[in-house]
Design an enzyme around this catalytic site. Structure first.
Site, mmCIF file in Angstrom:
data_model
loop_
_atom_site.group_PDB
_atom_site.id
_atom_site.type_symbol
_atom_site.label_atom_id
_atom_site.label_comp_id
_atom_site.label_asym_id
_atom_site.label_seq_id
_atom_site.Cartn_x
_atom_site.Cartn_y
_atom_site.Cartn_z
ATOM 1 C CB CYS A 2 -0.913 -0.003 1.231
ATOM 2 S SG CYS A 2 -1.899 -1.498 1.409
ATOM 3 C CG ASP A 96 -1.695 -7.936 7.474
ATOM 4 O OD1 ASP A 96 -2.679 -7.277 7.093
ATOM 5 O OD2 ASP A 96 -0.647 -8.043 6.794
ATOM 6 C CB SER A 360 11.865 -11.061 -6.380
ATOM 7 O OG SER A 360 12.092 -10.374 -5.157
ATOM 8 N N GLY A 361 14.109 -13.050 -5.965
ATOM 9 C CA GLY A 361 15.293 -13.648 -5.363
ATOM 10 C C GLY A 361 16.250 -12.695 -4.695
#
Length: 627
Positions: A2, A96, A360-361
């Site tokens: 966000c 959350d 992603s890595g």
């Protein structure tokens, strides 16, 4: 993810709702699904939402059950269900965000130590008038602020601060040396004067009378005592840690995909994600540049076939750089630090058509010593014990004589010639050495902002320094901006702080072992991937800029860096800039990294401050809705 923004005034004046709304409009790309504002007296919060968890609920800004706490939250808390189960609280949502409010209500701001995930949030205490700004441990998500005697304004992106600042920002000349040394400016500074970024793993406490206290709340643990780890136990522990991290990163109420370059890190994450979701085909995405010398499509395809994913490829061309450079600079709020940033954006655009979240890595190299510099670190440090004049003389003689094919040797030579260990570390990734920065700036480089190296052996020093600077200030900033520009959430599982803490407990000898970089992680990957994927030479996200700066981008290069309206030409030594371009054009040397660094700075200045031919900051202000 966000967008968040807010204002805390210290003069007692009320917050203007129109300014809050304008700040929120700058962040619409970060949260296209919903928006909201909250204000009370001299404090106001704004929020734009990309719905990932509890899609129908969890609107923000959100107040606690008693009304004492109000939060504007960006990010995801992966362990929110477990935390919720241990909290006695009248929950009204299934998300959350409310878990953070519940935890802080019961345990205070120290509850942030319990959070697993990526986050940046503002939490206002209506009882005390104090606002807390918190950024996650690794700096996956950003948070900027500007502090003046009258107010503090903050936001997920720098441009979100402009509507509330009341004055046009200026370039911070003191940050130019830092930029030339690393293609980004280390926290807490930025290239905008008076605008700071909250460092990773830090929180700020802002009192109602204007006092701001910034404290670090997290740092990796110390290395375990010698002999505690065997190679076998380390591989087993890292394997389990990666599994836990990927499982946590899959928590979502929307589809989750993954980037797949064909390298060890992204390939291992994809393999783990597939294993954790039997019967579900992971969507994967790869980018290439139409150049067989640099493209990794074939490796990504091999992993996709091995694991069984639904795979999509994106082709990036030189024209994309010209058409997107200014737009993505606007999103980055800073010079586009890596050529791959533009490819990452195109990748995010493609992924957003079918998923809302991608894995992603990022982080594998900075945790487990994956860059070539780590293998060379001890040798270069040994050479660094020679007298500085000898090192500098040899480097100066050889530097401009080494051909393009010896680029790695050239980088190592530059690092060995650096005057101090701290400068040596900066030089590994530096486009310009200390002496070159001095020539460009017309004076000695600014050493006030040079960070001292942490304790430990030379490899551990480099890893910790990269974790503290290169990773959050460059790679993670890129990942956040380029994905959010496409309204896509990016999650790097390898930066789960539990895995990070494990990695830094391991001795360096298990990261660089028998000359093999990232040894322990590669041994984990060997359990799930073909040997040729694990053992192939590290390539990285290569963009063929060397040739483009001699062809498609040549005219743009000369116009932007030597023209009469050029910020670079007016700020730096013109002869040094022209000599750099001529060296590259000769075809005998590859100066793409330095040219890219200067070009990106010029495009940034055009975008935010303008020249005779570009609209600059006034247009940016109109775009973001400055009243």
């Amino acid at each position: 993810m966000c967008g968040i923004a807010g204002i805390q005034r210290f003069d007692g004046a009320p917050v203007d709702p129109r300014v809050l709304a304008a700040m929120a409009r700058t962040l619409a790309h970060r949260g296209p699904d919903d928006h909201g504002v909250w204000r009370q007296g001299s404090t106001g919060l704004a929020h734009t939402r990309l719905s990932i968890i509890d899609l129908a609920g969890s609107r923000q800004p959100m107040a606690s059950a008693t009304g004492r706490w109000v939060i504007s939250f960006n990010g995801e808390i992966f362990n929110y269900r477990a935390l919720r189960a241990d909290l006695s609280y009248p929950f009204h949502t299934n998300g959350d965000t409310e878990v953070i409010l519940a935890g802080v209500s019961r345990h205070g701001i120290g509850f942030v130590d319990s959070l697993v995930g990526q986050f940046a949030f503002a939490l206002h205490d209506r009882d005390t008038g104090t606002t807390h700004l918190v950024r996650d441990r690794l700096g996956v998500l950003p948070l900027y602020y500007a502090h003046t005697p009258g107010q503090l304004v903050f936001g997920s992106e720098i441009k979100a601060l402009f509507p509330a600042m009341g004055v046009q920002p200026e370039v911070d000349p003191a940050s130019l040396d830092s930029y030339l040394a690393g293609r980004s400016v280390p926290a807490p500074d930025t290239l905008f004067a008076g605008i700071n970024k909250l460092p990773a793993g830090h929180r700020a406490e802002v009192t109602r009378d204007g006092r701001v206290t910034v404290t670090r709340y997290w740092w990796p643990s110390a290395e375990d005592p010698p002999g505690q780890w065997t190679p076998e136990s380390a591989v087993a522990a890292v394997d389990e840690g990666v599994t836990t991290a990927v499982k946590s990163a899959l928590v979502a109420d929307v589809p989750v995909g993954a980037y797949l370059s064909g390298g060890v890190d992204s390939s291992l994450i994809v393999a783990k994600a597939a294993e954790l979701q039997p019967g579900h085909r992971v969507r994967t995405f790869a980018a290439g540049f139409g150049d067989p010398r640099t493209d990794e499509f074939r490796w990504a395809r091999q992993v996709s076939q091995h694991v069984g994913t639904d795979h999509q490829e994106v082709l990036v061309r030189a024209a994309d750089f010209e058409s997107l450079w200014s737009e993505l600079t606007y999103h980055r709020d800073a010079p586009v630090s890596e050529p791959a940033d533009i490819a990452v954006f195109r990748l995010a655009q493609a992924a957003r058509q079918s998923v809302r979240v991608v894995l992603s890595g990022e982080g594998g190299d900075e945790l487990f010593a994956g860059y070539p510099k780590y293998a060379l670190a001890r040798s270069v440090a040994t050479v660094g014990r020679l007298p500085a004049p000898i090192r500098a003389g040899v480097a100066g003689m050889l530097d401009h004589r080494l051909p393009d094919r010896m680029s790695r040797a050239r980088i190592a030579l530059r690092a060995a010639a650096a005057g101090t260990p701290s400068e040596r570390h900066r030089t590994w990734f530096a486009p310009f050495t200390s002496s070159e920065r001095q020539e460009l700036l017309g004076g000695p480089p600014d050493t006030r902002r040079t960070r001292a190296l942490p304790e430990g052996d030379v490899i551990r020093q480099m890893l910790l320094a990269d974790l503290d600077g290169w990773l959050p200030d460059n790679l993670l900033e890129r990942g956040d901006r380029m994905s959010m520009a496409a309204s896509l959430e990016l999650r790097p599982p390898l930066l789960d702080h539990r895995l990070v803490e494990l990695a830094f407990r391991l001795p360096s000898a298990l990261k660089v072992r028998h000359g093999v970089t990232k040894w322990v992680l590669k041994e984990v990957a060997r359990r799930y991937l073909p040997t040729e994927i694990v053992d192939r030479k590290k390539a990285g996200f290569r963009v063929p800029l060397r040739d483009w700066f001699r062809s498609d981008l040549r005219d743009s290069m000369w116009d932007r860096l030597t023209g009469t309206d050029s910020f670079v030409a007016q700020t730096f030594d013109r002869r040094a800039v022209r000599a750099l371009l001529e060296r590259h054009e000769s075809g005998r040397f590859n100066e793409e990294s330095r040219i890219w660094t200067l070009m990106s700075l010029e495009v940034w200045h055009e975008t935010f401050f303008g020249t005779a031919t570009t609209p600059g900051l006034s247009a940016v202000s109109n775009r973001v809705g400055q009243p």
